[in-house]
Scaffold this motif. Sequence first.
Motif, short mmCIF file in Angstrom:
data_model
loop_
_atom_site.label_atom_id
_atom_site.label_comp_id
_atom_site.label_asym_id
_atom_site.label_seq_id
_atom_site.Cartn_x
_atom_site.Cartn_y
_atom_site.Cartn_z
N SER A 95 0.83 -1.20 0.00
CA SER A 95 0.00 0.00 0.00
C SER A 95 0.87 1.25 0.00
N LYS A 96 0.25 2.39 -0.37
CA LYS A 96 0.94 3.67 -0.31
C LYS A 96 1.43 3.96 1.11
N ASP A 97 0.55 3.69 2.09
CA ASP A 97 0.92 3.99 3.48
C ASP A 97 2.14 3.19 3.92
N GLU A 98 2.18 1.90 3.53
CA GLU A 98 3.33 1.08 3.91
C GLU A 98 4.62 1.61 3.30
N LEU A 99 4.57 1.97 2.03
CA LEU A 99 5.76 2.51 1.36
C LEU A 99 6.23 3.80 2.02
N ILE A 100 5.29 4.66 2.33
CA ILE A 100 5.66 5.94 2.95
C ILE A 100 6.26 5.70 4.33
N ARG A 101 5.66 4.79 5.12
CA ARG A 101 6.19 4.53 6.46
C ARG A 101 7.57 3.90 6.40
N ALA A 102 7.80 3.06 5.39
CA ALA A 102 9.09 2.36 5.29
C ALA A 102 10.21 3.28 4.83
N VAL A 103 9.90 4.23 3.95
CA VAL A 103 10.95 5.07 3.36
C VAL A 103 11.11 6.39 4.09
N TRP A 104 10.00 6.99 4.49
CA TRP A 104 10.07 8.26 5.22
C TRP A 104 9.80 8.00 6.70
N VAL A 105 10.72 7.32 7.36
CA VAL A 105 10.54 6.94 8.76
C VAL A 105 10.47 8.19 9.62
N ASP A 106 9.40 8.28 10.45
CA ASP A 106 9.22 9.39 11.39
C ASP A 106 9.20 10.76 10.70
N THR A 107 8.84 10.78 9.42
CA THR A 107 8.75 12.04 8.69
C THR A 107 7.38 12.13 8.02
N ALA A 108 6.71 13.24 8.22
CA ALA A 108 5.38 13.43 7.62
C ALA A 108 5.55 13.94 6.19
N VAL A 109 5.03 13.18 5.21
CA VAL A 109 5.08 13.60 3.80
C VAL A 109 3.71 13.33 3.19
N THR A 110 3.47 13.99 2.07
CA THR A 110 2.22 13.76 1.35
C THR A 110 2.41 12.66 0.32
N ASP A 111 1.30 12.20 -0.27
CA ASP A 111 1.36 11.20 -1.33
C ASP A 111 2.17 11.69 -2.52
N ASP A 112 2.24 13.03 -2.68
CA ASP A 112 2.94 13.59 -3.84
C ASP A 112 4.41 13.17 -3.84
N SER A 113 5.02 13.06 -2.65
CA SER A 113 6.43 12.67 -2.58
C SER A 113 6.62 11.27 -3.14
N LEU A 114 5.70 10.36 -2.77
CA LEU A 114 5.78 8.99 -3.27
C LEU A 114 5.51 8.95 -4.78
N VAL A 115 4.50 9.70 -5.22
CA VAL A 115 4.15 9.71 -6.66
C VAL A 115 5.34 10.19 -7.48
#
Length: 635
Positions: free
Chosen positions: A52-72
């Motif tokens: 999921s998007k959430d899993e990818l964001i949590r795995a790569v941006w640990v303890d950092t708040a980012v929007t979906d745009d960063s992943l996209v």
Amino acid sequence: MQKLFHQTHSFDEFTLDLTRGCLQHGQEEIKLRPKSFEVLKYLVDNNGRLISKDELIRAVWVDTAVTDDSLVQCLKDIRHALRDEAQQIIKTVHGRGYIFDTEVRYSGSTQVTTLAGETAGVQVIIEEVETNGDRSIQTAAKSGGPAVVETNYDSAALAGSARPITRVMVLPFRMLRADPEVDFLAFSVPDAVAGALSVLDSVVVRSPTGAACYANEILDLKRIAEEAQAEAVLTGTILRAGNGIRVTCQLLEAPTGTVLWWHEPHVSMSDLFELQDNLVRGIVDSLSLSLSAGEHGRLNRDVPTTAQAYEFYLRGNELSRRGLAGFGDLTVARDLYLRCVETDPRYAPAWAQLGRCYRLIGKGVENGRENFVLAESAFQRALELNADLPLAHSQYAFLEAELGRAKDAVARLLRCAQTGNASPDLFVALVLCCRFCGLLEASVAAHERGRSLDPQIATSVSHTHYQLGDYDSALRDVGVGAWAVVGMTLGTMGRTAGGLAAFRNLEQSGIPVPMRAFIGAWRAMLEGNRQESLDAAEQCIQHYLDPEGVFYMGLIMAHLGESERALTVLSECMDRGFSSVHVLMRNPWFDGLRSSAQFGELLKRGEARFIEADEVYRSAGGPQLLGAGLGAAAP
């Protein structure tokens, strides 16, 4: 011998080079931003699985708040690099996430100058095959000559090492994302692995306490090799993934960093013991340890019957490791161990840890004798189930000493230490038990033997040095459990300001009532508040179950001129099993008692007890094991 371990993931026409941190297409290096590279690596590591998007964001941006745009944006970069605009490699599952949908091959190479004394300039190509998260290794040679026959991964040959690796450190794992449901695994799984390895004669495991010193630092294998004298280090990370846990761990040679073995299982909470067992056996296999039948038996001895029991045990270990520094946690840990043994009454390590909790709680609360009774029952149950369990022997010995049976504990620990499985923890317990018997030089020798097995093992030898009058060594060798010795030593040396600062800091740390009374007695004495010191000493004597601690209250009373009360306290300490005749004879604070006939009788009793203890020490093989006996330890 020059060597370089090189790890890559290959798919389609591309290679993800983890050593250099780059993506390659043939000979061309394709530039990726760091976060894009991390996203691609995570997708490759999880190929074939919907992420999921959430899993990818949590795995790569640990303890950092980012929007979906960063992943996209990262995925756009990756698809452009992979020429995957049609999403054949990274498929988008609308509303759910992404799948890396192509075959991945994991490989590495080691360039060596010589290989087992044979042809120079050989490049060994290693191809790994992943089965259920574990990777087997096949090798082939490239030098214009014939290929090497396919074989299992031989870490010693691959590393070109002429020496066997026998000293191992297991570091606490790193949580890739904070998660209160599984955070306890970061310490408890490595601790359990170290504990399981500690029953083997063919490997020496560095203490979890020493390993914890490196937990929050950048991995420095050279420093670990120098300070802990470890030859191999297990490191790992943990990430909660859906309903399971993804663990990635590597066994690294120190100080070179050569990867000896790696393991990347995805397990459920019901597989935690299987995870521990696989890690232990992977270490044993990768180090090519030749286990005896007895060692194989000990590895298979303590196996929990249910996953729930083992989870209770691991959660208890995370809390109980804090000891009296986290006193409130001990009661929670005790309850977890109780639930473990209720679920699995035959799991010996849980009984041993339960006994330790009862003992520490008994020392830290008023009227704690009931806890000592419960502790003894738990330790005896652990040893009934597994008579060879080092944890049970060492922890039980502390209780025996505090119950006046240090002489019996010395004999038992010496026998255990001579059976082959000489765990450093046995010598930690011997340091204290020998001191309780007045065998001070033997206590120092036990510390040195423990340090030879684990240079960072923490013992109570600073108290032994204090009682020998070696104050410089007492300050140098302060270890876990010696929480008051700095202030005591500085105060005795006449460095009052330093002693007061040490005791005032302890008073602010929130330790239990009997220990606060102990500290208050010393602090008030150094401040010149005689009556406050005496009142605190009486409170400590009333509630403190450790006769050595009470002995120090007798020392304070003698120093403050309360001779009659001091003699009574010292006599009671001897009755309760603490008999350091060396201190009685040589500590100047007892000078005011020396003309007393009662003090003379006390010295005679102490000398007789010392001789009895030394006879036990000799008959149990102490001089052969530690090299200290009556001649070295006599007052």
